[in-house]
Design a protein around this motif. Structure first.
Motif, PDB file in Angstrom:
ATOM      1  N   ASP A   1       7.677  -3.698  -0.237  1.00  0.00           N
ATOM      2  CA  ASP A   1       6.409  -4.067   0.074  1.00  0.00           C
ATOM      3  C   ASP A   1       6.232  -6.305   0.706  1.00  0.00           C
ATOM      4  N   ASP A   2       6.733  -6.616  -0.580  1.00  0.00           N
ATOM      5  CA  ASP A   2       6.634  -7.899  -0.118  1.00  0.00           C
ATOM      6  C   ASP A   2       7.908  -9.129   0.474  1.00  0.00           C
TER       7      ASP A   2
ATOM      8  N   SER B   1       9.131   4.708 -10.248  1.00  0.00           N
ATOM      9  CA  SER B   1       8.671   3.308  -9.291  1.00  0.00           C
ATOM     10  C   SER B   1       8.489   2.581 -10.428  1.00  0.00           C
TER      11      SER B   1
ATOM     12  N   ARG C   1       3.801  -4.971 -13.074  1.00  0.00           N
ATOM     13  CA  ARG C   1       5.262  -5.283 -13.440  1.00  0.00           C
ATOM     14  C   ARG C   1       5.141  -5.958 -14.607  1.00  0.00           C
TER      15      ARG C   1
ATOM     16  N   PRO D   1       4.933  -4.159   5.042  1.00  0.00           N
ATOM     17  CA  PRO D   1       5.049  -3.156   3.954  1.00  0.00           C
ATOM     18  C   PRO D   1       6.341  -2.512   4.357  1.00  0.00           C
TER      19      PRO D   1
ATOM     20  N   THR E   1       9.596  -2.803  -4.270  1.00  0.00           N
ATOM     21  CA  THR E   1       8.249  -2.456  -5.177  1.00  0.00           C
ATOM     22  C   THR E   1       8.159  -1.058  -5.296  1.00  0.00           C
ATOM     23  N   LYS E   2       6.968  -0.798  -6.744  1.00  0.00           N
ATOM     24  CA  LYS E   2       6.568   1.094  -6.405  1.00  0.00           C
ATOM     25  C   LYS E   2       8.220   2.067  -6.095  1.00  0.00           C
TER      26      LYS E   2
ATOM     27  N   CYS F   1      -0.423   2.157  -7.472  1.00  0.00           N
ATOM     28  CA  CYS F   1       1.062   2.314  -7.580  1.00  0.00           C
ATOM     29  C   CYS F   1       1.072   3.835  -7.789  1.00  0.00           C
TER      30      CYS F   1
ATOM     31  N   CYS G   1       4.117  -3.288  -8.720  1.00  0.00           N
ATOM     32  CA  CYS G   1       3.692  -3.931  -7.583  1.00  0.00           C
ATOM     33  C   CYS G   1       4.226  -5.316  -8.691  1.00  0.00           C
ATOM     34  N   LYS G   2       3.694  -6.356  -8.042  1.00  0.00           N
ATOM     35  CA  LYS G   2       3.803  -7.679  -8.546  1.00  0.00           C
ATOM     36  C   LYS G   2       2.659  -8.293 -10.107  1.00  0.00           C
TER      37      LYS G   2
END
Ligand code: ZN
Ligand code: ZN
Length: 450
Positions: free
Chosen positions: A313-314, A184, A191, A325, A284-285, A252, A187-188
């Motif tokens: 997802d983004d 994984s 990370r 997503p 993401t993830k 996450c 996410c924003k």
């Protein structure tokens, strides 16, 4: 050569009528020849069947798109965009690119056709060529075909696990042993914190100088990619690097745990790989890769993944759509076929036994042509070679294609209203009543199976 001399030479050439040198295909490009198509049919059928069973609908997008589509989505610093993409200016002075990967085009299509108005999730099945100007080597082509499944509008970890399980079953059912590498990348929010920690790890004394040229650039441009560099010196440096799974935010972390739980329940074996980052900006993830299980130690280092994917997802929102997503994966068809060939996995021959129709003499040929059509319509797997006059040549052809039975119609049989039926394995032939052809074929094919 000066221009004048060149002209002179040209005149001389036309006098001699110089032969054109035969063309060859571009480097890294491949023709798919007759025998290979048997593998293609098998693999594409498997992709089609799985897509249908899990309700993914087929979609095709243009091979040519605006170059910016990929630069923005995959990221300018990704290898695909910065090194491998075929970009050129077309006749309208527009910068265009040959599709280097499928996801950005599918995201563009999702937004452009307002698919957020459809019941979600929207499940897409894509199968088409991608172009990357890579260094050609075994399994790496500059044009290759990808089987892609993408799911838009679904945030649940069930979606990630289901996609991974479909990819896994694709290979398992083709008898290729694979393993899922999974990680994984958060996410924003989480990370950013991780990247800071990673950079301070790499800034420790003596580490920078041991990195390869690309990784030195990655320190400022794309730090996550430091983790998946294949250079030996870089692999050494990364030992002891902080792992992102230890720094995931609560959302996450929960998502990742649930994906792994579903995989356990679905009996999909996986390998937690903290260095897997997939090299594209949009993930993401969950990220994952499918690698072949190889017994030979030496081969392990050279192994290339057969496919991979993850959650993004983004991306839809980033590309101008509504927040949506999504996740998906891509599998390389040529690499899959290479594996099937390497392992000598026998092709399923579900094809019905072949019945060859042979003839001798023009009148017999006409009747044989009619017979051929009758048998074809009745559902028999018939073959012929009516352009040949010689019976010997026709029998050779029947042998070559592996016919079980051969029907032979000559002048004598024509008059007697009979036909010769020959068992190609034993060479035994019998004269039978022309009217009973169908039942006689059935009887022999049926006996063969017992
Ligand atoms: Zn997070
Ligand atoms: Zn490196």
């Amino acid at each position: 050569m000066p221009r004048k001399a060149n002209k002179k030479a040209k005149v001389n050439k036309t006098k001699k009528e110089k032969k054109t040198k035969p063309f060859s295909r571009l480097r890294g490009m491949k023709d798919v020849l007759f025998d290979d198509y048997r593998y293609w049919e098998l693999v594409i059928k498997k992709a089609n069947d799985l897509a249908k069973i899990y309700s993914f609908k087929r979609i095709e997008t243009p091979i040519l798109e605006k170059a910016e589509l990929y630069e923005r989505s995959s990221g300018k610093t990704s290898d695909i965009v910065s090194k491998e993409m075929y970009v050129f200016i077309d006749k309208n002075k527009e910068r265009v690119a040959l599709r280097p990967e499928a996801t950005p085009s599918l995201v563009r299509a999702y937004i452009e056709h307002g698919m957020f108005n459809l019941p979600q999730p929207v499940k897409m099945f894509f199968l088409g060529p991608l172009f990357r100007h890579e260094k050609p080597q075994s399994g790496r082509l500059r044009q290759h075909t990808q089987f892609d499944l993408e799911m838009f509008g679904e945030a649940s970890p069930v979606a990630d696990a289901q996609l991974i399980s479909i990819a896994y079953n694709f290979f398992r059912e083709l008898q290729i042993d694979v393993q899922i590498q999974i990680n994984s990348i958060g996410c924003k929010e989480c990370r950013g914190e991780y990247v800071k920690k990673l950079l301070s790890f790499y800034k420790e004394r003596g580490k920078r100088s041991k990195l390869c040229k690309d990784c030195k650039k990655r320190l400022t441009k794309n730090p996550l990619r430091l983790l998946d560099c294949k250079e030996q010196s870089c692999i050494k440096v990364r030992e002891g690097a902080p792992q992102i799974v230890d720094m995931l935010c609560e959302e996450c972390r929960q998502h990742f745990i649930r994906v792994l739980e579903y995989l356990d329940e679905l009996d999909v074996p996986y390998n937690l790989n903290p260095f897997l980052v997939r090299g594209l900006d949009y993930y993401t993830k969950t990220v994952f890769e499918i690698t072949p299980i190889i017994d030979d130690e030496k081969e392990v280092k050279r192994q290339i993944s057969l496919g991979g994917g993850g959650r993004y997802d983004d991306l839809v929102e980033f590309m101008g759509g509504r927040p949506t997503p999504a996740c998906g994966f891509g599998i390389g068809i040529e690499r899959t076929i290479l594996k099937i060939k390497e392992k000598n996995i026998p092709l399923e021959t579900r094809e019905k036994d072949i019945v060859f129709v042979a003839q001798l003499g023009d009148q017999a040929r006409r009747k044989a042509m009619m017979l051929f059509e009758e048998l074809r319509r009745a559902g028999f797997n018939v073959r012929q070679s009516f352009t040949k006059d010689s019976l010997k040549q026709q029998l050779e052809e029947a042998n070559r294609i592996g016919a079980k039975l051969c029907l032979i119609l000559g002048q004598k049989e024509l008059l007697d209203e009979t036909i010769l039926i020959r068992d190609m394995d034993s060479g035994v032939q019998e004269v039978i009543d022309y009217k009973k052809i169908s039942s006689e074929i059935e009887k022999r094919l049926h006996n063969e199976k017992k």
